[in-house]
Write an enzyme that holds these catalytic residues in place. Structure first.
Site, short mmCIF file in Angstrom:
data_model
loop_
_atom_site.label_atom_id
_atom_site.label_comp_id
_atom_site.label_asym_id
_atom_site.label_seq_id
_atom_site.Cartn_x
_atom_site.Cartn_y
_atom_site.Cartn_z
CD GLU A 1 -1.11 5.43 -9.26
OE1 GLU A 1 -0.29 6.30 -8.92
OE2 GLU A 1 -2.34 5.54 -9.15
NE ARG A 56 -0.91 7.10 -5.46
CZ ARG A 56 -1.05 8.00 -4.48
NH1 ARG A 56 -0.91 7.65 -3.21
NH2 ARG A 56 -1.36 9.26 -4.76
CB SER A 67 -2.02 9.22 -11.62
OG SER A 67 -2.64 10.27 -10.94
P1 FAD Z 1 -9.25 -2.55 -10.51
O1 FAD Z 1 -8.85 -1.57 -11.55
O2 FAD Z 1 -10.40 -3.43 -10.78
O3 FAD Z 1 -7.98 -3.43 -10.12
C1 FAD Z 1 -6.72 -2.84 -9.86
C2 FAD Z 1 -5.71 -3.94 -9.57
O4 FAD Z 1 -6.05 -4.61 -8.37
C3 FAD Z 1 -5.67 -5.02 -10.64
O5 FAD Z 1 -4.35 -5.52 -10.71
C4 FAD Z 1 -6.62 -6.08 -10.11
O6 FAD Z 1 -6.34 -7.38 -10.61
C5 FAD Z 1 -6.35 -5.99 -8.61
N1 FAD Z 1 -7.53 -6.29 -7.78
C6 FAD Z 1 -8.71 -5.65 -7.79
N2 FAD Z 1 -9.51 -6.13 -6.82
C7 FAD Z 1 -8.81 -7.11 -6.20
C8 FAD Z 1 -9.10 -8.00 -5.12
N3 FAD Z 1 -10.26 -7.97 -4.47
N4 FAD Z 1 -8.15 -8.88 -4.74
C9 FAD Z 1 -6.95 -8.93 -5.38
N5 FAD Z 1 -6.63 -8.11 -6.41
C10 FAD Z 1 -7.55 -7.22 -6.81
N6 FAD Z 1 -5.90 5.96 -7.06
C11 FAD Z 1 -5.38 6.51 -5.95
O7 FAD Z 1 -4.63 5.85 -5.22
N7 FAD Z 1 -5.65 7.79 -5.60
C12 FAD Z 1 -6.46 8.57 -6.33
O8 FAD Z 1 -6.70 9.73 -5.97
C13 FAD Z 1 -7.02 8.04 -7.53
N8 FAD Z 1 -7.79 8.80 -8.32
C14 FAD Z 1 -8.30 8.26 -9.48
C15 FAD Z 1 -9.10 9.08 -10.29
C16 FAD Z 1 -9.64 8.56 -11.46
C17 FAD Z 1 -10.50 9.45 -12.32
C18 FAD Z 1 -9.41 7.21 -11.81
C19 FAD Z 1 -10.05 6.64 -13.04
C20 FAD Z 1 -8.61 6.41 -11.02
C21 FAD Z 1 -8.04 6.93 -9.85
N9 FAD Z 1 -7.22 6.16 -9.01
C22 FAD Z 1 -6.71 6.69 -7.86
C23 FAD Z 1 -6.88 4.77 -9.37
C24 FAD Z 1 -7.95 3.74 -8.91
O9 FAD Z 1 -9.21 4.34 -8.75
C25 FAD Z 1 -7.56 3.06 -7.60
O10 FAD Z 1 -6.32 2.42 -7.74
C26 FAD Z 1 -8.60 2.03 -7.16
O11 FAD Z 1 -8.27 1.51 -5.90
C27 FAD Z 1 -8.78 0.88 -8.14
O12 FAD Z 1 -9.91 0.14 -7.73
P2 FAD Z 1 -10.65 -0.83 -8.72
O13 FAD Z 1 -11.66 -1.59 -7.93
O14 FAD Z 1 -11.17 -0.11 -9.89
O15 FAD Z 1 -9.46 -1.77 -9.13
P1 NAP Z 2 -1.76 18.34 -7.30
O1 NAP Z 2 -2.42 18.91 -6.11
O2 NAP Z 2 -1.78 19.09 -8.60
O3 NAP Z 2 -0.24 17.98 -6.95
C1 NAP Z 2 0.62 17.39 -7.92
C2 NAP Z 2 1.45 16.32 -7.24
O4 NAP Z 2 2.23 16.93 -6.24
C3 NAP Z 2 0.58 15.28 -6.59
O5 NAP Z 2 0.75 14.10 -7.30
C4 NAP Z 2 1.03 15.19 -5.15
O6 NAP Z 2 1.58 13.93 -4.79
C5 NAP Z 2 2.16 16.20 -5.02
N1 NAP Z 2 1.86 17.10 -3.90
C6 NAP Z 2 1.08 18.22 -3.92
N2 NAP Z 2 1.07 18.80 -2.70
C7 NAP Z 2 1.85 18.04 -1.90
C8 NAP Z 2 2.23 18.12 -0.54
N3 NAP Z 2 1.82 19.13 0.24
N4 NAP Z 2 3.03 17.16 -0.04
C9 NAP Z 2 3.44 16.13 -0.80
N5 NAP Z 2 3.11 16.01 -2.11
C10 NAP Z 2 2.33 16.95 -2.67
O7 NAP Z 2 -2.35 16.88 -7.58
P2 NAP Z 2 -3.68 16.45 -8.30
O8 NAP Z 2 -3.32 15.80 -9.57
O9 NAP Z 2 -4.68 17.56 -8.29
O10 NAP Z 2 -4.17 15.31 -7.31
C11 NAP Z 2 -4.62 15.62 -6.02
C12 NAP Z 2 -4.52 14.39 -5.16
O11 NAP Z 2 -5.33 13.35 -5.70
C13 NAP Z 2 -3.10 13.84 -5.08
O12 NAP Z 2 -2.87 13.36 -3.78
C14 NAP Z 2 -3.11 12.70 -6.07
O13 NAP Z 2 -2.25 11.65 -5.70
C15 NAP Z 2 -4.56 12.23 -6.02
N6 NAP Z 2 -4.93 11.69 -7.33
C16 NAP Z 2 -4.49 10.44 -7.64
C17 NAP Z 2 -4.83 9.86 -8.84
C18 NAP Z 2 -4.39 8.46 -9.16
O14 NAP Z 2 -4.90 7.88 -10.11
N7 NAP Z 2 -3.49 7.90 -8.41
C19 NAP Z 2 -5.62 10.56 -9.75
C20 NAP Z 2 -6.02 11.83 -9.40
C21 NAP Z 2 -5.69 12.39 -8.19
P3 NAP Z 2 0.69 12.65 -4.35
O15 NAP Z 2 0.13 12.13 -5.61
O16 NAP Z 2 1.73 11.76 -3.76
O17 NAP Z 2 -0.33 13.09 -3.37
#
Ligand code: FAD
Ligand code: NAP
Length: 338
Positions: A334, A164, A238
């Site tokens: 995050e 991340r 998250s």
């Molecule tokens: P924004 O929220 O608009 O921006 C995020 C950051 O990036 C800000 O600091 C912004 O200034 C900067 N930014 C945006 N665009 C640019 C650009 N073009 N150039 C420079 N800087 C920029 N993330 C995960 O990694 N894994 C997941 O599974 C995941 N699941 C999610 C589930 C839900 C329900 C939600 C709401 C979010 C989730 N996220 C997840 C977080 C998010 O969706 C990601 O981080 C996504 O990439 C953000 O994209 P955005 O366009 O909305 O960014």
């Molecule tokens: P989950 O399956 O309930 O697992 C909980 C956490 O354990 C996750 O954060 C995941 O880490 C870790 N994990 C589970 N299995 C793993 C494995 N085999 N090896 C290493 N790490 C493991 O998670 P969840 O909340 O339902 O999310 C599912 C996936 O979607 C995850 O990868 C999560 O990162 C992603 N997600 C991200 C966001 C976001 O906003 N960043 C929001 C929703 C879901 P990791 O997070 O490192 O994968």
């Protein structure tokens, strides 16, 4: 380009927070972006770049310029027997890009289905889910240097991707605007269904033959079941990153909390599930004023409708403090806080 004054950002962030941007501009092309940077002396201004606003917490009115990225286009830019290189512009919706790949039998991003937001933000935190990160298919990106308006190319190494993390959250923070990302997708898929509930979901759906679409559909199904839809309940996914602690600290905690989930995270380090830590502190499903920790996923903080960004931040800090007190671990946001 139409630079507007005092624009509400409520439609532009998934927490649904109603703060004002002093200046707001939608950018539609790379040329516009270069002109904006070069002609408006942006390096001296307070800037917020927005894609889908799904990873930001806006705690107050933004006393600067918000640039909403709306650059569109997806094109194939190279191909050999094994791979296809696809360039997507920053304003493309991430999930639309994933669907484009699936429709064209291009493998590598199917596990990243339904992550909200735009392509341009994906490298910022090296988006990841279900055992896959964008660094796995990333080839390069084009960014505009804010100080000069010049287009600069970053390859994978230069992006310094981590868990991340990327250079754009570290030393390059605030210096570049990502305009496009090029991915190297595979024509010979190696399916990854070992993570989370994908395999179980496929079995429940009676799917024995793996395909990109089957995996994507399973991920979409899991996410829709487990995560709150920001259109219904404001959230930014998250709120905290999963902390990485030393194996020694993990083993110590394991003696006191036998169920603590841990995953190997490189030599001598273990990744701990932040959601579990938060749940153990009693936050899961708890409502605090207009905010709370979601009932199905403690790691997701939500806006019940009338919350301010400051209230959500206060909740986040209370959660962080209680996790530190109980486990001795500082969980870090995050979400990008402004
Ligand atoms: P924004 O929220 O608009 O921006 C995020 C950051 O990036 C800000 O600091 C912004 O200034 C900067 N930014 C945006 N665009 C640019 C650009 N073009 N150039 C420079 N800087 C920029 N993330 C995960 O990694 N894994 C997941 O599974 C995941 N699941 C999610 C589930 C839900 C329900 C939600 C709401 C979010 C989730 N996220 C997840 C977080 C998010 O969706 C990601 O981080 C996504 O990439 C953000 O994209 P955005 O366009 O909305 O960014
Ligand atoms: P989950 O399956 O309930 O697992 C909980 C956490 O354990 C996750 O954060 C995941 O880490 C870790 N994990 C589970 N299995 C793993 C494995 N085999 N090896 C290493 N790490 C493991 O998670 P969840 O909340 O339902 O999310 C599912 C996936 O979607 C995850 O990868 C999560 O990162 C992603 N997600 C991200 C966001 C976001 O906003 N960043 C929001 C929703 C879901 P990791 O997070 O490192 O994968």
């Amino acid at each position: 380009m139409n630079i507007q004054q005092n624009v509400s950002l409520k439609p532009y962030n998934t927490f649904g927070l109603d703060v004002l941007a002093k200046e707001f501009v939608v950018v539609n092309t790379l040329e516009e972006l270069c002109i904006l940077c070069a002609a408006f002396n942006l390096s001296n201004r307070k800037l917020l770049i927005l894609g889908g606003g799904s990873n930001v917490l806006l705690t107050q009115d933004f006393d600067g310029m918000v640039i909403k990225m709306n650059l569109k286009g997806i094109e194939v830019v190279g191909q050999n027997d094994e791979h296809v290189w696809v360039k997507a512009m920053a304003g493309e919706v991430w999930h639309e890009f994933v669907l484009y790949c699936i429709a064209n039998n291009l493998a590598g991003v199917e596990n990243l289905s339904l992550i909200p937001g735009c392509v341009g933000a994906a490298p910022m935190q090296n988006i990841g889910a279900y055992g896959v990160e964008i660094k796995d298919t990333f080839d390069c990106l084009e960014a505009v240097e804010i100080a000069t308006g010049d287009v600069v190319v970053f390859n994978r190494e230069e992006c310094q991707f981590g868990y991340r993390e990327s250079i754009f959250k570290q030393e390059a923070k605030g210096k570049y605007i990502i305009a496009s990302v090029t991915f190297r997708l595979s024509l010979n898929p190696s399916f990854n269904v070992s993570y989370g509930a994908i395999q179980q979901t496929l079995e429940k759906q009676g799917i024995s033959e793996l395909s990109l679409k089957a995996i994507s559909d399973a991920v979409v199904h899991i996410r829709k079941t487990k995560l709150p839809d920001p259109k219904v309940l404001g959230n930014a996914g998250s709120f905290f990153k999963n902390p990485e602690i030393t194996t020694a600290q993990y083993n110590e905690l394991k003696e006191r909390f036998a169920d603590i989930p841990g995953y190997p995270a490189g030599t001598g380090m273990v990744k701990v599930a932040a959601g579990w830590l938060i749940e153990q502190c009693g936050w899961k499903g708890k409502v605090v004023g207009n905010t709370g920790s979601h009932k199905d996923q403690a790691l997701v903080l939500v806006n019940y409708g009338q919350a301010t960004g400051a209230e959500i931040w206060q909740l986040a800090m209370s959660i962080q403090a209680s996790v530190l007190e109980k486990f001795g671990i500082t969980i870090m946001p995050e979400v990008n806080v402004f």
